[in-house]
Design a protein around this motif. Structure first.
Motif, PDB file in Angstrom:
ATOM      1  N   VAL A   1      32.811 -54.733  72.182  1.00 14.82           N
ATOM      2  CA  VAL A   1      34.002 -54.592  71.336  1.00 14.82           C
ATOM      3  C   VAL A   1      33.923 -55.543  70.144  1.00 14.82           C
ATOM      4  CG1 VAL A   1      36.517 -54.782  71.278  1.00 14.82           C
ATOM      5  CG2 VAL A   1      35.371 -53.831  73.307  1.00 14.82           C
TER       6      VAL A   1
ATOM      7  N   GLY B   1      31.570 -54.314  67.500  1.00 19.21           N
ATOM      8  CA  GLY B   1      32.173 -53.222  66.731  1.00 19.21           C
ATOM      9  C   GLY B   1      33.076 -53.757  65.635  1.00 19.21           C
ATOM     10  N   ARG B   2      33.870 -54.774  65.961  1.00 13.05           N
ATOM     11  CA  ARG B   2      34.739 -55.391  64.947  1.00 13.05           C
ATOM     12  C   ARG B   2      33.890 -56.070  63.875  1.00 13.05           C
ATOM     13  NH1 ARG B   2      37.968 -57.069  69.506  1.00 13.05           N
ATOM     14  NH2 ARG B   2      36.959 -59.124  69.380  1.00 13.05           N
TER      15      ARG B   2
ATOM     16  N   GLU C   1      30.730 -56.242  78.097  1.00 15.88           N
ATOM     17  CA  GLU C   1      31.708 -55.266  77.637  1.00 15.88           C
ATOM     18  C   GLU C   1      32.582 -55.854  76.521  1.00 15.88           C
ATOM     19  OE1 GLU C   1      31.491 -52.282  78.479  1.00 15.88           O
ATOM     20  OE2 GLU C   1      30.114 -52.482  80.172  1.00 15.88           O
TER      21      GLU C   1
END
Length: 853
Positions: free
Chosen positions: A685, A688-689, A681
């Motif tokens: 994230v 995505g960055r 998880e």
């Protein structure tokens, strides 16, 4: 029918309005389910036909390609070398827009210079002025006038189309003008653009979805088709315009047939209800029938009177059922459409198309089923002589003598159904016929089962509840003419609940195990799909490079999913570049894993999913022929693996082999394997960055963890079985109404017997206990008998019907909780159904009960 008999029948019906209303309602619900599903299925098929026919227009043939479509050069050669002017290039895809919520638009990219011969609702070519605006308006799109008006859009307005490549601003350049009502339905979900804009929207640069052709019939046309075939590249095919439509229709054939069979189960319960109603009406009027016979009414008149009474009852119930079916169909069509969109292809259904044929079919089925199920009690009533008709003991004696005969008949029907199931090949219709025979046979076995079960539990009931419960248990057996049909109806209903519940549980459990096995990667990356839950489109190369080079990523697998027409129909081919850990995703139904993967990696073999192998009768070592850029080539089946993602099936090919035979370097999705110390998880994230830092934040990439993808797949599964759940609930409602009607008739017909119990000292409370205990015993006995019957139905549906419908092997699972719930459901249903009769009989005074008789 004599006037006296007509008058007595009318008086009886008017004296029992509640029983009459419940009987009509039961027939209505049975007919309503059949009508609703037929209307929903026909509405979805009509919408599909209108959409595909309108999109194809006046084309007689089409050229289709391989994974990357048709090279635009093919169109130019057909126009210039062959000289066929009636040829039009087409790019097809799907988009959505917030301006038209709840609808997936079919995007059609066309060449205005070529369209005059094909789609008349577009106008007569660029000189038309209206269609020419597609060329002169940047980002121009045509929508139907109806769709534009409903969304508040006017010509010249700007709005955004959502594609799997992100949002794209477009301008409403004009309105489609259908020439007839059929085209009006077909264009409702169309968005038409210039072919250049369509290339950008659907991500198909230089490749066409197809080339539409209008070829004249006769020898000249056949010669023209041969010339066209001669110039086609090896991976292109020339098909009749209706071939793809027929393929898509065939995809949902088994789905529609299964729904139709489930709807007929509700009608079976309705038939039990009619049988109950007519049997009890005969039982309650035995004295009256005996008196009529004694004063000269003939057997034929008695038989015809009861048959006419049943026909009238069926006609009234059918009329209500048709109206209720139309209302119910509006809800079911949405569930069916959503399932088709999840599993097969995009379909938009606006409203319910009420077909006269379905209405007539529902009317015929409802009235015919009612009359047929009323014939046995009518025959029984007309066959008794006046003296026997007046004796209650004669009826019960006959009923007890029929118990072993009914059981033998049930065993004979079951013995007949078994070879039908095993020898019916792949015929679903014959399989469902055998299931109905099984249901009927089990219903005939329930009286004997009731006698044996009550004899087993009677001593326990006496110790637990004393004399009152013993009276209740004895009453169930000594009144088999009244309790038998009610128990049979409840047994069949609950057994279907057990069977469908076990099938759904088995399917879900198998799917969970398969997902746990298949989803080996920690993170999955794909573009959003406007069509279904399956990944589509192509990932931009920058996205692949950025994500696979992340420090948390220890390895990755790439997937390229394509669909194209082959000799096997519409075929899904997936090219895999597997990380070694990805090989654990496959569980083989046939073939040795080590040898299968060796052949797969060497480029000699394909991995074939179980449904594909089942449908096309393939086994390990057989050849699969596919069109490639270098011509048709054979690949050996190196292994058959379990797969529950599509009942059409999938072919898996090594990426190196795919690159060698197909000119398609694109990637559809990624599977990322993380280092052991990485959290999925948190890494989602971080990735995505990473995309944002690389300037790719606007690319609509979906990055999700293994668990998130698993949960999404299960939500799609639950949506898929929503229709089955609704039908299961409706079937039980029909059965519950039947049991309520039967119990009311039983208790009201026993008014003299219960009056005698009150006269001998039973208090109203004790009488209420007797009646409630009897209904509870009835429900418990039905629930217990439903368990083995339901498990048998589940086995038939899982191992025979499901296999023939979809080609899947499911692991059967019958949870104890479901069995307990089913027994509780039968018990609760019977107790609820017995509340009113128990309350009413407890309030009747002994004198009134005896006088009423």
């Amino acid at each position: 029918m004599s006037r006296l008999h007509r008058a007595s029948s009318l008086r009886y019906l008017l004296k029992h309005p509640a029983q009459l209303a419940l009987s009509v309602l039961g027939v209505a619900l049975g007919v309503a389910v059949v009508v609703a599903l037929d209307l929903a299925i026909q509405s979805s098929r009509a919408a599909f036909e209108a959409s595909t026919t309108t999109v194809a227009g006046r084309a007689t043939h089409m050229v289709i390609g391989g994974p990357t479509g048709v090279d635009a050069a093919v169109f130019r050669r057909i126009r210039l070398e062959i000289g066929l002017r009636e040829a039009a290039p087409v790019i097809e895809g799907f988009v959505t827009t917030a301006a038209v919520p709840g609808i997936t638009l079919r995007l059609l990219g066309v060449d205005p210079f070529s369209e005059a011969a094909f789609r008349p609702y577009l106008g007569g070519g660029p000189s038309d002025g209206r269609v020419g605006t597609l060329l002169t308006t940047e980002g121009g799109v045509f929508l139907s006038a109806e769709t534009a008006a409903s969304s508040g859009l006017g010509v010249g307005d700007t709005f955004s189309l959502e594609t799997n490549r992100g949002p794209r601003p477009v301008v409403l350049a004009g309105l489609l003008e259908p020439v007839d009502a059929f085209d009006r339905v077909g264009v409702r979900d169309l968005a038409i653009t210039d072919i250049g804009l369509a290339e950008d929207l659907v991500g198909r640069p230089g490749g066409l979805s197809r080339v539409d052709l209008a070829v004249p019939a006769g020898d000249a046309g056949n010669a023209l088709l041969e010339r066209i075939r001669a110039i086609l590249p090896p991976d292109a095919r020339l098909e009749e315009a209706g071939t793809r439509t027929r393929t898509l229709e065939g995809m949902i054939g088994a789905f529609d047939l299964n729904l139709t069979a489930l709807s007929l189960l509700a009608l079976v319960f309705g038939m039990f209800l009619i049988y109950n109603t007519m049997t009890f009406s005969v039982v309650q009027r035995r004295n009256l029938i005996g008196s009529l016979r004694a004063i000269g009414v003939t057997r034929g008149e008695i038989f015809r009177g009861i048959a006419v009474e049943a026909a009238l009852l069926g006609a009234v119930g059918t009329a209500f059922g048709i109206g209720l079916g139309i209302v119910l169909g509006r809800g079911l069509v949405r569930l069916i459409t959503r399932t088709i969109n999840d599993l097969y292809f995009v379909l938009n259904v606006e409203g319910l198309a009420v077909s006269p044929g379905v209405i007539v079919k529902g009317a015929v089925i409802g009235v015919t089923a009612t009359v047929l199920t009323a014939l046995p009690p009518a025959w029984e009533a007309s066959g008794a002589n006046p003296r026997q008709a007046l004796l209650r003991s004669a009826l019960e004696g006959t009923a007890r003598r029929w118990v072993p005969k009914a059981a033998i008949s049930g065993l004979m029907l079951a013995a007949l159904a078994l070879p039908i199931l095993l020898l019916s090949g792949e015929s679903l219709i014959v399989s469902f016929l055998a299931i109905f025979l099984v249901i009927l046979s089990l219903a005939l076995l329930t009286p004997l089962g009731t006698v044996l079960l009550v004899a087993t539990v009677a001593p326990l009931l006496r110790r637990a509840g004393g004399t009152l419960w013993a009276i209740a248990a004895r009453s169930v057996v000594t009144s088999l003419s009244r309790t038998g049909p009610a128990i049979a109806a409840l047994v069949v209903a609950v057994s279907v609940v057990v069977g469908l519940g076990s099938m759904i549980t088995s399917f879900r459990s198998t799917l969970i195990g398969w997902l746990d096995q298949t989803l080996q990667a920690d993170i999955y990356v794909s573009l959003p799909s406007t069509v279904s839950s399956r990944p589509e489109g192509t990932l931009p190369p920058g996205v692949v490079d950025v994500l696979t080079s992340a420090p948390e990523v220890a390895g990755f697998s790439t997937y390229r999913g394509t669909e194209f027409q082959t000799d096997y129909g519409l075929t899904r081919l997936v090219a895999l570049d597997l990380d070694p850990r990805g090989e654990a995703a496959f569980t083989f139904q046939a073939g040795r894993p080590r040898e299968a993967f060796a052949s797969f990696r060497d480029g000699e073999g394909l991995l074939v999913s179980e449904p594909f192998a089942y449908r096309h009768r393939l086994s390990v070592g057989d050849d699969v022929r596919l069109p490639t850029v270098s011509g048709e080539r054979s690949f050996a089946v190196s292994g058959v693996f379990f797969d529950y993602g599509s009942e059409r099936g999938t072919l898996m090919i090594a990426r190196d082999t795919y690159d060698r035979y197909f000119d398609d370097p694109e990637i559809t999705s990624l599977g990322l394997f993380l280092s052991t110390d990485s959290d999925s998880e948190a890494t989602v994230v971080a990735l995505g960055r990473r995309l944002a830092d690389a300037g790719l934040a606007d690319v609509p990439v979906i990055v999700r963890s293994n668990r998130a993808l698993r949960d999404t797949s299960l939500r799609v599964f639950d949506r898929t079985f929503a229709v089955t759940g609704v039908l299961r609930a409706l079937a039980f409602v029909v059965a519950f109404i039947g049991v309520l009607s039967a119990l009311m008739a039983i208790q009201l017909e026993r008014s003299r017997e219960l009056g005698l119990l009150r006269a001998t000292g039973l208090t109203p409370r004790e009488l209420w206990k007797v009646v409630t205990a009897e209904t509870g015993i009835l429900g418990f006995v039905a629930g217990i008998q439903a368990i083995p019957i339901g498990v048998a139905l589940a086995a038939i549906m899982i191992f025979i019907v499901n296999k023939r419908s979809f080609g899947w092997t499911l692991q059967m699972e019958v949870p104890f909780a479901l069995l307990a719930q089913s027994v509780g459901l039968a018990l609760l249903g019977a107790l609820l159904a017995g509340l009113y009769p128990a309350w009413r009989m407890a309030r009747v005074s002994p004198a009134e009960a005896l006088r009423d008789e």
